[in-house]
Each structure stands twice: as C-alpha cells, then as structure tokens.
Design a protein around this motif. Sequence first.
Motif, mmCIF file in Angstrom:
data_model
loop_
_atom_site.group_PDB
_atom_site.id
_atom_site.type_symbol
_atom_site.label_atom_id
_atom_site.label_comp_id
_atom_site.label_asym_id
_atom_site.label_seq_id
_atom_site.Cartn_x
_atom_site.Cartn_y
_atom_site.Cartn_z
ATOM 1 N N SER A 107 14.097 4.072 60.873
ATOM 2 C CA SER A 107 14.446 5.194 60.027
ATOM 3 C C SER A 107 13.150 5.894 59.634
ATOM 4 O O SER A 107 12.081 5.293 59.649
ATOM 5 C CB SER A 107 15.162 4.713 58.770
ATOM 6 O OG SER A 107 16.369 4.087 59.108
ATOM 7 N N ASP A 121 17.589 10.784 49.303
ATOM 8 C CA ASP A 121 16.258 11.198 48.899
ATOM 9 C C ASP A 121 16.001 10.732 47.480
ATOM 10 O O ASP A 121 16.897 10.229 46.803
ATOM 11 C CB ASP A 121 16.046 12.704 49.070
ATOM 12 C CG ASP A 121 17.064 13.557 48.339
ATOM 13 O OD1 ASP A 121 17.782 13.032 47.476
ATOM 14 O OD2 ASP A 121 17.138 14.749 48.635
ATOM 15 N N ARG A 123 15.752 9.582 56.485
ATOM 16 C CA ARG A 123 16.602 10.036 57.590
ATOM 17 C C ARG A 123 16.859 8.839 58.498
ATOM 18 O O ARG A 123 16.007 7.960 58.635
ATOM 19 C CB ARG A 123 15.908 11.145 58.374
ATOM 20 C CG ARG A 123 15.777 12.426 57.577
ATOM 21 C CD ARG A 123 15.221 13.553 58.457
ATOM 22 N NE ARG A 123 15.158 14.788 57.729
ATOM 23 C CZ ARG A 123 14.091 15.221 57.076
ATOM 24 N NH1 ARG A 123 13.000 14.493 57.053
ATOM 25 N NH2 ARG A 123 14.114 16.375 56.433
ATOM 26 N N SER A 148 23.643 11.099 50.228
ATOM 27 C CA SER A 148 24.433 12.061 50.991
ATOM 28 C C SER A 148 25.897 11.921 50.625
ATOM 29 O O SER A 148 26.390 10.836 50.378
ATOM 30 C CB SER A 148 24.253 11.797 52.488
ATOM 31 O OG SER A 148 25.173 12.535 53.223
ATOM 32 N N GLY A 177 17.743 11.284 62.843
ATOM 33 C CA GLY A 177 17.197 12.393 62.076
ATOM 34 C C GLY A 177 18.139 12.953 61.024
ATOM 35 O O GLY A 177 17.838 13.974 60.405
ATOM 36 N N ARG A 178 19.257 12.292 60.781
ATOM 37 C CA ARG A 178 20.220 12.775 59.795
ATOM 38 C C ARG A 178 19.841 12.299 58.400
ATOM 39 O O ARG A 178 19.385 11.172 58.211
ATOM 40 C CB ARG A 178 21.628 12.292 60.133
ATOM 41 C CG ARG A 178 22.147 12.838 61.442
ATOM 42 C CD ARG A 178 23.489 12.267 61.750
ATOM 43 N NE ARG A 178 23.355 10.804 61.828
ATOM 44 C CZ ARG A 178 24.162 10.015 62.503
ATOM 45 N NH1 ARG A 178 25.188 10.504 63.143
ATOM 46 N NH2 ARG A 178 23.973 8.713 62.536
ATOM 47 N N PHE A 179 20.081 13.169 57.411
ATOM 48 C CA PHE A 179 19.824 12.844 56.011
ATOM 49 C C PHE A 179 20.607 11.615 55.588
ATOM 50 O O PHE A 179 21.791 11.491 55.883
ATOM 51 C CB PHE A 179 20.222 14.046 55.138
ATOM 52 C CG PHE A 179 20.171 13.744 53.668
ATOM 53 C CD1 PHE A 179 18.980 13.837 52.985
ATOM 54 C CD2 PHE A 179 21.307 13.358 52.985
ATOM 55 C CE1 PHE A 179 18.924 13.561 51.622
ATOM 56 C CE2 PHE A 179 21.265 13.075 51.632
ATOM 57 C CZ PHE A 179 20.068 13.179 50.951
#
Length: 185
Positions: A47, A78, A69, A183, A73-75
């Motif tokens: 990741s 954070d 990510r 997310s 590469g996906r969120f």
Amino acid sequence: MAISSIWYERNKFVFDGVTSQPANIVEAIKSRCREYTKVMKKQGMASKVNVDGSFYSQNGNAACGGIFRDNLGRFVKDFACNLGSYSIMHVELWGIIKGLQIAIDNGYNRIVIESDSMMAINFIKEEYPRHRPCFPLLDDINVLSRRLAYVAWKHILHEANNVVDILARKGQNLPFGHQIFYSSI
C-alpha cells in the motif's frame, strides 16, 4: 461463477444464440475482482502512504497529514494531526511516524512511504547522530518500520503531494491529536 464460466456464457450467446442475464455476468465479474484484490493483499502487494508536514511561523504551530492508497492506487483513508510547536523537520518525521502507526494498527504489512521532504527520507536511510534533536523520532521510525514485513522510502516532488499538503494544513485547525478519515466506498 468462475472466469471460465463467464466465457462459457459468452460463447453460448455467440455460437448458440442462448442469452444469459447480464446482471449475473456483471456480478460474477465484480466477485472475481474482489477475490483478486483479497489475494493480492495476502500476497503482500504494498500500500502507498503519502505524508507531509505543515508549519505556521506566525503562531509556531505544526501539523502533519497523510493519505493511504491500496495497491491499485485507490483511496483507503487519510489522516491529519495537530502537533503543537515543533520544527518543520520534526513535523515531517511525525507525519511518517503517524503513517507507520496507522499502517500497523490496520494490519498493513507492506507499505511504500512517500514524502516530499528529501532531508527526512535521507535521515531515515542514513546513519543519524544520536546527539541530534531528531534522533528520538528517527529511532521511533526505525522501531515501527521493523514491525512491518516491507517498508520502502521514496522522495516525491512537492507538486505530486498536493492532497497531503492540504491535509497537513487542515491539521492546523484540528484539536491536538490525530483524526482519521475513512472512505465511504
């Protein structure tokens, strides 16, 4: 329904004129994608964690932020953190520490940490004198990174780290401590 079943349904339509329910085929494809993602995680695809620090000289306040990510590469999530009064180098290293802590807490075993602070990355990769002010943070980074199967350190340009820069500045307005945002997907 296996991938071969999807092709089987397709061939039945093309060669025999027999139609299947498109929704069933789409659901089978989605199911295989989810299964593939699980397998990739188990095989240890890394990741990515982008981190950054923020220092406001007018009030001496420091904050950091980061974004996780997945291997595609996906969120994922954070974070932002108000740290109080620190130097900019301390803040950059605190961003890395918070990223490592969150990775460990969430079971990420293989990560690539990206920072736009070349100096912070170099301090981590090289021997740093024990008497220097940042040594305790570098020691913490070393201890935390040993708890993971794989950690790579990567310097990136500031322009490629804009989202994390915004998160770090957002941390300036948060109460002390860190906030994690997930997310909704």
